[in-house]
Design a protein around this motif. Structure first.
Motif, PDB file in Angstrom:
ATOM      1  N   GLY A  33       0.536  -1.283  -0.215  1.00  0.00           N
ATOM      2  CA  GLY A  33      -0.048   0.131  -0.044  1.00  0.00           C
ATOM      3  C   GLY A  33       0.846   1.317  -0.012  1.00  0.00           C
ATOM      4  O   GLY A  33       0.288   2.236  -0.159  1.00  0.00           O
ATOM      5  N   THR A  34       2.334   1.082  -0.026  1.00  0.00           N
ATOM      6  CA  THR A  34       2.874   2.337   0.125  1.00  0.00           C
ATOM      7  C   THR A  34       2.748   3.051  -1.122  1.00  0.00           C
ATOM      8  O   THR A  34       3.257   2.654  -2.330  1.00  0.00           O
ATOM      9  CB  THR A  34       4.304   2.181   0.543  1.00  0.00           C
ATOM     10  OG1 THR A  34       4.416   1.299   1.740  1.00  0.00           O
ATOM     11  CG2 THR A  34       5.287   3.558   0.480  1.00  0.00           C
ATOM     12  N   GLY A  35       2.381   4.385  -1.229  1.00  0.00           N
ATOM     13  CA  GLY A  35       2.134   5.168  -2.341  1.00  0.00           C
ATOM     14  C   GLY A  35       3.461   5.455  -3.164  1.00  0.00           C
ATOM     15  O   GLY A  35       3.585   5.395  -4.459  1.00  0.00           O
ATOM     16  N   LEU A  36       4.608   5.990  -2.481  1.00  0.00           N
ATOM     17  CA  LEU A  36       5.490   6.312  -2.963  1.00  0.00           C
ATOM     18  C   LEU A  36       6.743   5.626  -2.322  1.00  0.00           C
ATOM     19  O   LEU A  36       6.928   5.799  -1.081  1.00  0.00           O
ATOM     20  CB  LEU A  36       5.757   7.839  -2.980  1.00  0.00           C
ATOM     21  CG  LEU A  36       7.255   8.318  -3.131  1.00  0.00           C
ATOM     22  CD1 LEU A  36       7.780   8.011  -4.703  1.00  0.00           C
ATOM     23  CD2 LEU A  36       7.382   9.891  -2.744  1.00  0.00           C
ATOM     24  N   SER A  37       7.574   4.863  -2.889  1.00  0.00           N
ATOM     25  CA  SER A  37       8.811   4.128  -2.349  1.00  0.00           C
ATOM     26  C   SER A  37       9.924   5.220  -2.769  1.00  0.00           C
ATOM     27  O   SER A  37      10.234   5.008  -3.774  1.00  0.00           O
ATOM     28  CB  SER A  37       9.063   2.814  -2.797  1.00  0.00           C
ATOM     29  OG  SER A  37       7.859   2.210  -2.039  1.00  0.00           O
ATOM     30  N   ILE A  38      10.834   5.489  -1.798  1.00  0.00           N
ATOM     31  CA  ILE A  38      12.055   6.147  -2.301  1.00  0.00           C
ATOM     32  C   ILE A  38      13.063   4.862  -1.931  1.00  0.00           C
ATOM     33  O   ILE A  38      13.324   4.519  -0.807  1.00  0.00           O
ATOM     34  CB  ILE A  38      12.531   7.373  -1.523  1.00  0.00           C
ATOM     35  CG1 ILE A  38      11.164   8.376  -1.922  1.00  0.00           C
ATOM     36  CG2 ILE A  38      13.920   7.895  -1.706  1.00  0.00           C
ATOM     37  CD1 ILE A  38      11.399   9.528  -1.139  1.00  0.00           C
ATOM     38  N   THR A  39      13.895   4.590  -2.917  1.00  0.00           N
ATOM     39  CA  THR A  39      15.062   3.509  -2.527  1.00  0.00           C
ATOM     40  C   THR A  39      16.058   3.953  -1.467  1.00  0.00           C
ATOM     41  O   THR A  39      16.221   5.207  -1.474  1.00  0.00           O
ATOM     42  CB  THR A  39      15.799   3.105  -4.108  1.00  0.00           C
ATOM     43  OG1 THR A  39      16.645   4.159  -4.528  1.00  0.00           O
ATOM     44  CG2 THR A  39      14.529   2.755  -5.167  1.00  0.00           C
ATOM     45  N   GLY A  40      17.000   2.828  -1.166  1.00  0.00           N
ATOM     46  CA  GLY A  40      18.148   3.368  -0.265  1.00  0.00           C
ATOM     47  C   GLY A  40      19.113   3.873  -1.297  1.00  0.00           C
ATOM     48  O   GLY A  40      19.068   3.989  -2.487  1.00  0.00           O
ATOM     49  N   ASN A  41      19.992   4.670  -0.942  1.00  0.00           N
ATOM     50  CA  ASN A  41      21.015   5.478  -1.490  1.00  0.00           C
ATOM     51  C   ASN A  41      21.873   4.770  -2.658  1.00  0.00           C
ATOM     52  O   ASN A  41      22.641   3.785  -2.159  1.00  0.00           O
ATOM     53  CB  ASN A  41      21.953   6.119  -0.408  1.00  0.00           C
ATOM     54  CG  ASN A  41      22.752   5.235   0.591  1.00  0.00           C
ATOM     55  OD1 ASN A  41      22.512   4.064   0.630  1.00  0.00           O
ATOM     56  ND2 ASN A  41      23.372   5.799   1.633  1.00  0.00           N
ATOM     57  N   VAL A  42      21.677   4.984  -3.622  1.00  0.00           N
ATOM     58  CA  VAL A  42      22.328   4.398  -4.786  1.00  0.00           C
ATOM     59  C   VAL A  42      23.319   5.541  -5.032  1.00  0.00           C
ATOM     60  O   VAL A  42      23.132   6.556  -5.404  1.00  0.00           O
ATOM     61  CB  VAL A  42      21.199   4.313  -6.182  1.00  0.00           C
ATOM     62  CG1 VAL A  42      21.923   4.192  -7.408  1.00  0.00           C
ATOM     63  CG2 VAL A  42      20.157   3.387  -5.847  1.00  0.00           C
ATOM     64  N   MET A  43      24.663   4.822  -5.428  1.00  0.00           N
ATOM     65  CA  MET A  43      25.751   5.839  -5.710  1.00  0.00           C
ATOM     66  C   MET A  43      26.002   6.250  -6.852  1.00  0.00           C
ATOM     67  O   MET A  43      25.549   5.309  -7.878  1.00  0.00           O
ATOM     68  CB  MET A  43      26.936   4.873  -5.017  1.00  0.00           C
ATOM     69  CG  MET A  43      26.696   4.783  -3.333  1.00  0.00           C
ATOM     70  SD  MET A  43      26.792   6.206  -2.459  1.00  0.00           S
ATOM     71  CE  MET A  43      26.530   5.593  -0.791  1.00  0.00           C
ATOM     72  N   ILE A  44      26.535   7.366  -7.141  1.00  0.00           N
ATOM     73  CA  ILE A  44      26.710   7.598  -8.468  1.00  0.00           C
ATOM     74  C   ILE A  44      28.333   7.436  -9.058  1.00  0.00           C
ATOM     75  O   ILE A  44      28.564   7.870 -10.012  1.00  0.00           O
ATOM     76  CB  ILE A  44      26.567   9.115  -8.795  1.00  0.00           C
ATOM     77  CG1 ILE A  44      27.469  10.057  -7.626  1.00  0.00           C
ATOM     78  CG2 ILE A  44      25.131   9.610  -8.206  1.00  0.00           C
ATOM     79  CD1 ILE A  44      27.590  11.594  -7.822  1.00  0.00           C
ATOM     80  N   ASP A  45      29.039   6.847  -8.138  1.00  0.00           N
ATOM     81  CA  ASP A  45      30.596   6.895  -8.455  1.00  0.00           C
ATOM     82  C   ASP A  45      31.027   5.545  -7.527  1.00  0.00           C
ATOM     83  O   ASP A  45      31.198   5.438  -6.537  1.00  0.00           O
ATOM     84  CB  ASP A  45      31.370   7.927  -7.858  1.00  0.00           C
ATOM     85  CG  ASP A  45      32.910   8.042  -8.456  1.00  0.00           C
ATOM     86  OD1 ASP A  45      33.141   6.892  -8.783  1.00  0.00           O
ATOM     87  OD2 ASP A  45      33.435   9.088  -8.548  1.00  0.00           O
TER      88      ASP A  45
END
Length: 417
Positions: free
Chosen positions: A54-66
């Motif tokens: 039921g979570t409307g918006l899930s924000i993922t754990g920190n995805v690294m850019i480098d």
């Protein structure tokens, strides 16, 4: 309105995108990538569970850019399109039932442990306090060209995330990571165009936002997780945070999530269970709701407040007050992935979250066990298992330390150290 009715209401973002309800999963580091930092099928299993719950918006754990700078073993890194198929599967899983999923993009800066990185970078070469110097090396100050390269990396990673089908990205500007380091007068003691005044210290986050917006367009959602304050002497203050929010609102930010603290003062992990907040704040459940009300006096930007929510009544009252638009949940969704569905069906709930104590004061004060224990439960959900709701702290500590040591050794061996 009943709490179920209020929390079931959809919410429209400034870019026209609509979230199906007021429940938002705040980022928690999953460490479910491969040892060489690629995404895995387990991430899709995990985020499908939260979407179906039921979570409307899930924000993922920190995805690294480098790939050279990660915060933990088995962080996912997105530098190019090589993992597009797995990323797309992850996105689709988080969108089950019309839900949304955003990727939190991050660079750890100096908060990259010695076991992973013996040459961390930061705005300035400021070491951690002495208690943490055994874990973290003193960083090297970034050069101007390196700063520009990092800004470009944020934009490039966001473009890949968009192509994979995710609904948006969140810039991690809290908890002492690189963006937060640039904002803090304690960590950023530069005298060039990237430091020296509050206005110049926020140039980095504004440059990151602009680069992502240019790469992804106006319809793509961009949010930020921002500290209300660092809670350390000489650090980022509430007044500075308000100024950063005003500047980002002027640029067109879609969502601001409010949090606080860093590794040296982890307010984000300690919370009310550790006696770190006022009784009035505990009664309202949300740790950062008072700061959100100050933001509301300046702007109507969409807000997400995370930390402390435990009952459907507290969640609904926070929305009804106008102080926040979204209820940010982290640990409650780990022990009960279907919590939003239960609330929206009319159940009266009290979150099963309880403090995890080891009896070792240093570990308990730094909230290390809290973070590690919940990461282990995330791993259970990712394998299709039910999470544990309670556990013995010292036994869990030994399990967590064993896993972390093994992962760290494997990561360093792969790096050839």
């Amino acid at each position: 309105m009943t709490p179920a009715e209020r929390l079931s209401q959809p919410f429209k973002l400034p870019n026209g995108s609509t979230l199906p309800n007021r429940f938002a999963k705040s980022a928690m580091s999953e460490t479910l990538g491969t040892i060489d930092n690629h995404p895995t099928k387990e991430l899709a299993t995990l985020y499908r569970a939260w979407a179906e719950g039921g979570t409307g918006l899930s924000i993922t754990g920190n995805v690294m850019i480098d790939r050279r700078h990660i915060g933990e073993p088995q962080n996912v890194v997105v530098e190019d399109e090589s993992d597009l198929e797995l990323l797309s599967a992850w996105a689709q899983a988080g969108q089950v039932g019309g839900k949304q999923i955003w990727v939190q993009l991050n660079h750890p800066g100096k908060q990259s442990p010695k076991m992973l990185n013996r040459g961390p970078v930061s705005p300035s070469a400021i070491p951690f306090k002495k208690e943490l110097r055994g874990m973290f090396a003193t960083p090297r100050a970034l050069t101007g060209p390196e700063i520009e390269n990092i800004i470009h990396r944020f934009a490039r990673s966001a473009a890949v995330i968009k192509k994979a089908g995710f609904d948006g990205v969140q810039i991690h500007g809290a908890h002492g990571y690189l963006v937060s380091q640039f904002l803090s007068p304690h960590h950023n003691q530069r005298t060039d165009e990237w430091g020296g005044s509050a206005e110049r210290r926020r140039r980095f986050v504004l440059a990151v936002y602009r680069a992502i917006r240019e790469a992804c367009g106006d319809a793509f959602s961009i949010g930020i997780k921002l500290n209300s304050a660092d809670f350390q002497r000489g650090g980022f203050t509430e007044d500075e945070s308000l100024a950063v929010i005003e500047a980002l609102v002027a640029e067109g930010i879609d969502l601001v999530e409010i949090s606080g603290g860093n590794y040296e003062n982890p307010a984000m992990a300690k919370g009310g269970e550790h006696g770190q907040v006022k009784a009035s704040t505990i009664a309202r459940e949300a740790y950062f709701l008072e700061f959100a009300e100050k933001v509301r006096q300046l702007t109507d930007v969409p807000l997400m407040v995370t930390g402390g929510f435990r009952t459907e009544t507290g969640m609904a009252e926070a929305i009804a007050s106008g102080a926040t638009d979204l209820v940010g949940l982290a640990r409650p969704l780990v022990v009960e992935p279907d919590l939003p569905n239960r609330i929206m069906s009319g159940d009266s709930v009290v979150s099963a979250v309880r403090p995890i104590k080891t009896g070792i004061r240093m570990i308990d004060d730094m909230a290390l066990m809290e973070v590690s224990w919940y990461t282990r439960q995330i791993g259970r959900i990712a394998k299709g298992k039910a999470p544990k709701q309670h556990d013995r702290g010292l036994w869990s500590l030994m399990e967590v330390l064993g896993v972390m040591t093994t992962r760290s050794v494997r990561t360093r061996l792969r790096a050839g150290e």
